[in-house]
Enzyme design. Structure first.
Site, short mmCIF file in Angstrom:
data_model
loop_
_atom_site.label_atom_id
_atom_site.label_comp_id
_atom_site.label_asym_id
_atom_site.label_seq_id
_atom_site.Cartn_x
_atom_site.Cartn_y
_atom_site.Cartn_z
N TYR A 1 -0.54 -8.48 57.24
CA TYR A 1 0.07 -8.71 55.91
C TYR A 1 0.48 -10.18 55.75
CZ TYR A 1 3.89 -8.80 52.47
OH TYR A 1 4.72 -9.13 51.43
N PHE B 1 14.83 0.92 63.92
CA PHE B 1 13.74 0.66 64.88
C PHE B 1 14.10 -0.57 65.71
CE2 PHE B 1 11.78 2.96 61.35
CZ PHE B 1 11.20 4.01 62.06
N GLY C 1 4.50 -5.96 65.07
CA GLY C 1 4.31 -6.80 63.88
C GLY C 1 5.61 -7.24 63.23
N1 NAD Z 1 10.21 -6.63 48.25
C1 NAD Z 1 10.26 -7.64 49.10
O1 NAD Z 1 11.22 -7.80 49.85
C2 NAD Z 1 9.13 -8.64 49.18
C3 NAD Z 1 9.21 -9.67 50.11
C4 NAD Z 1 8.18 -10.61 50.19
C5 NAD Z 1 7.11 -10.53 49.31
N2 NAD Z 1 7.05 -9.50 48.42
C6 NAD Z 1 5.88 -9.44 47.52
O2 NAD Z 1 6.33 -9.27 46.19
C7 NAD Z 1 5.39 -8.48 45.46
C8 NAD Z 1 6.09 -7.28 44.82
O3 NAD Z 1 6.68 -6.49 45.82
P1 NAD Z 1 7.58 -5.22 45.48
O4 NAD Z 1 8.63 -5.15 46.52
O5 NAD Z 1 7.95 -5.22 44.04
O6 NAD Z 1 6.55 -4.05 45.81
P2 NAD Z 1 6.09 -2.80 44.91
O7 NAD Z 1 5.25 -1.97 45.81
O8 NAD Z 1 7.25 -2.19 44.26
O9 NAD Z 1 5.18 -3.51 43.83
C9 NAD Z 1 3.80 -3.78 44.00
C10 NAD Z 1 3.07 -3.29 42.76
O10 NAD Z 1 1.69 -3.60 42.87
C11 NAD Z 1 0.93 -2.46 42.46
N3 NAD Z 1 -0.37 -2.53 43.15
C12 NAD Z 1 -0.60 -2.39 44.47
N4 NAD Z 1 -1.93 -2.50 44.73
C13 NAD Z 1 -2.53 -2.73 43.52
C14 NAD Z 1 -3.88 -2.91 43.13
N5 NAD Z 1 -4.89 -2.89 44.02
N6 NAD Z 1 -4.15 -3.13 41.81
C15 NAD Z 1 -3.16 -3.13 40.90
N7 NAD Z 1 -1.85 -2.95 41.22
C16 NAD Z 1 -1.55 -2.75 42.51
C17 NAD Z 1 1.78 -1.27 42.88
O11 NAD Z 1 1.48 -0.07 42.19
C18 NAD Z 1 3.18 -1.77 42.58
O12 NAD Z 1 3.57 -1.49 41.25
C19 NAD Z 1 4.30 -8.11 46.48
O13 NAD Z 1 3.26 -9.03 46.35
C20 NAD Z 1 4.98 -8.26 47.82
O14 NAD Z 1 4.06 -8.53 48.85
C21 NAD Z 1 8.03 -8.55 48.33
#
Ligand code: NAD
Length: 329
Positions: A148, A208, A284
């Site tokens: 990731y 964990f 990881g």
């Molecule tokens: N939450 C955190 O602490 C955190 C930390 C670092 C980075 N991020 C990044 O921020 C972003 C949002 O994270 P989040 O916590 O809101 O997660 P989340 O899972 O709530 O949101 C991700 C969204 O993307 C959609 N999605 C996934 N695969 C898809 C695809 N192939 N096509 C279209 N839509 C798709 C999902 O349905 C979901 O609505 C992500 O890119 C994540 O990697 C989040």
């Protein structure tokens, strides 16, 4: 202004969509609803946001939507966001996070987009905190310890390449551990959401490893302020969005317990003590991380202002309210 938000039905994306609607943007959301929920967008949809269900790995679909909407800014948040899944299914992780990102960059290049804002990670990109001085600055060479982290780094590198080749304007925001209302407790990533639900249900948390591992927590409202500001500037490259502070998982449990006390007056439900049960550490996962927000302070004028002592009670309140209004939950 026309904006496109991928992953807008998710935790962070739905808050961002609300904020964009509030500032008067015409917002289109792309989401495949794999982890996101339309309910997260209820208010935004009522105020005119458009939700298009589809998969960012489908190049034809992405081209079609980007061509039709012609946004000036694209916020790319859709992702496979789980460390363990990236280890178990690396091809799937790369398909969503690398191919999906390239699809969006290519489609955006073809319409002359003004600004591409990429949701990267500060927690999983640098690698082990013991290897480097913490909090990590953007100058540290990333050495991710899971697929990731690498797929997010690849997204950043594609953006850097497109800047060199085509003057493509972008910024990569490296989020810390974001928490707040609407975060799903179903995945593995949202420690606050998972532990918060257990606390309110009167159950004990499973930790964990030894619980001494540290993370950098940032509250959703602070993060959204930073994303909006970053979208309005021409700041390039990676920018850390975190607190710069390490909080251990055991420290987080203490803070949650206190927030629970403040909320209920009498703390966790009688009969339980909200004491951690320990399980084996997971591959990881880094032992220590925190990310230095100095660049964001200097170039965006951003400083996170919500400490855990304020953000956790807000989050618990929202979990409690959601439970009362969702009979099936
Ligand atoms: N939450 C955190 O602490 C955190 C930390 C670092 C980075 N991020 C990044 O921020 C972003 C949002 O994270 P989040 O916590 O809101 O997660 P989340 O899972 O709530 O949101 C991700 C969204 O993307 C959609 N999605 C996934 N695969 C898809 C695809 N192939 N096509 C279209 N839509 C798709 C999902 O349905 C979901 O609505 C992500 O890119 C994540 O990697 C989040």
């Amino acid at each position: 202004m026309k904006t496109l938000v991928t992953g807008g039905a998710g935790f962070i994306g739905s808050h961002l969509t609300d904020a964009l609607i509030a500032r008067g943007d015409e917002v289109t959301v792309i989401d495949d609803l794999s982890t996101g929920k339309p309910e997260n967008l209820e208010a935004a949809l009522a105020r005119g946001a458009d939700l298009i269900e589809g998969d960012i790995t489908d190049r034809g679909f992405v081209d079609e939507v980007v061509q039709a909407v012609k946004p000036s800014t694209l916020f790319h948040l859709a992702a496979q966001g789980e460390v363990q899944r990236s280890i178990e299914q690396p091809s799937f992780d790369a398909t969503v996070n690398v191919v999906g990102t390239v699809n969006l960059i290519e489609a955006s290049k073809n319409i002359g987009l003004d600004r591409f804002v990429f949701a990267s990670t500060g927690g999983a990109i640098y690698g082990e905190g013991g290897r480097i001085d913490l909090p990590a600055t953007e100058q540290v060479t990333p050495e991710p310890l899971c697929q990731y982290g690498l797929s997010k780094l690849a997204g950043e590198q594609y953006l850097a390449l497109y800047r060199r080749m085509y003057m493509f304007n972008s910024v990569s925001l490296r989020f810390g551990n974001v928490y707040g209302p609407r975060q799903s407790p179903k995945g593995e990533a949202g420690a606050v959401a998972i532990f918060g639900e257990l606390l309110l249900a009167g159950q004990n948390p499973t930790v964990f490893g030894d619980g001494q591992q540290t993370r950098d927590f940032v509250y959703i409202d602070d993060l959204i302020d930073a994303i909006l500001t970053a979208s309005r500037t021409d700041v390039e490259g990676p920018i850390n969005l975190g607190s710069g502070e390490e909080t251990s998982i055991l420290g987080l449990l203490d803070a949650l317990r206190e927030a629970g006390h403040a909320l209920n007056g009498d703390g966790p439900r009688a009969g339980t003590t909200f004491e951690p049960q320990f399980d084996r550490g997971r591959p990881g996962e880094v032992k220590r991380i925190s990310i230095d927000p100095s660049r964001a302070a200097k170039e965006l004028g951003w400083n996170p202002t919500t400490p855990l002592a304020k953000g956790l009670p807000e989050t618990l309140k929202s979990i409690g309210t959601h439970k009362q209004t969702t009979p099936s939950a």
